[in-house]
Design an enzyme around this catalytic site. Structure first.
Site, PDB file in Angstrom:
ATOM      1  N   HIS A  43       1.167  -0.702   0.092  1.00 32.27           N
ATOM      2  CA  HIS A  43      -0.260  -0.110  -0.186  1.00 32.27           C
ATOM      3  C   HIS A  43       0.400   1.003   0.137  1.00 32.27           C
ATOM      4  CE1 HIS A  43       0.993   1.229   4.338  1.00 32.27           C
ATOM      5  NE2 HIS A  43       0.764  -0.802   4.343  1.00 32.27           N
ATOM      6  N   GLU A  73      -2.238  -7.659   7.564  1.00 34.10           N
ATOM      7  CA  GLU A  73      -1.205  -7.381   7.675  1.00 34.10           C
ATOM      8  C   GLU A  73      -0.773  -8.387   8.720  1.00 34.10           C
ATOM      9  OE1 GLU A  73       1.989  -7.652   7.087  1.00 34.10           O
ATOM     10  OE2 GLU A  73       2.366  -5.129   7.356  1.00 34.10           O
TER      11      GLU A  73
END
Length: 218
Positions: free
Chosen positions: A8, A82
């Site tokens: 990201h 994550e």
């Protein structure tokens, strides 16, 4: 299948070098927004036909310009979020506790999958959830699939699943914001990494470069 694992764009904790893995997490910084806007041009030539993002808002915001350009829906999946930091949440990435977070994550790629992140998940859970989304993507029959995911998760999963990327390489080559790891293969036949942040991956590993937008982490 060609699988693009894309980190990201930048978020405020990245700029402060702080672990932040909670859902939904913070939005992008101004730099992160520019990185997201640059991503479609950076990936020009990749015939992406399926686009996935994690449940953390930063991956979805990074995916939006690419989704608009390609006319694709963003498939949001928790499996590619994550690695949960647990008790290390909020720690500096370069502190002793922050470094232990990565040490435990990479130990999963080395086969110690029953080790548990204090207050978080173990390697069986983390690799299993990521594998499930990869398998879903493979079942679509798409030639090129992009995942908007996260640095530690991408590095750990790639080291665990790609035949030509070992833990030593993944541990010594951080992935910058909007950096891309390109793999080829399938869940059945295994995976080979073709490039890491723009550098060609060979049997001995590449010299990693900057992310596709050319912008470093700040």
């Amino acid at each position: 299948m060609r699988l693009l694992l894309i980190r990201h764009g930048q978020i405020p904790p990245n700029a402060r070098d702080v672990l932040d893995t909670r859902v939904p997490g913070p939005p992008l910084t101004e730099l992160g927004e520019r990185q997201a806007q640059a991503l479609p041009d950076a990936l020009h030539g990749e015939d992406i036909t399926a686009l996935f993002a994690s449940t953390l808002v930063r991956t979805q915001l990074t995916a939006r310009p690419l989704a608009r350009k390609l006319g694709l829906e963003i498939r949001v999946r928790d499996g590619i979020r994550e690695i949960t930091a647990g008790e290390f949440e909020g720690e500096s990435g370069h502190s002793g506790r922050g470094l232990r977070y990565m040490e435990i994550a990479f130990s999963w790629a080395a086969g110690q999958v029953t080790r548990r992140m204090p207050g978080g998940e173990d390697g069986v859970e983390m690799l299993g959830r990521y594998d499930a989304v990869v398998e879903e993507a493979s079942a679509l029959g798409a030639d090129v699939v992009a995942f908007l995911s996260h640095g530690a998760a991408i590095r750990t999963w790639t080291a665990a699943r790609a035949d030509n990327v070992d833990v030593e390489f993944a541990a010594s080559h951080p992935l910058e914001n909007t950096g891309v790891v390109v793999l080829e293969g399938s869940p059945q036949d295994g995976w080979k990494a073709l490039s890491w942040a723009g550098a060609v991956v060979s049997a001995t590993g590449p010299d990693a470069g900057s992310g596709p937008t050319g912008r470093p982490v700040e």
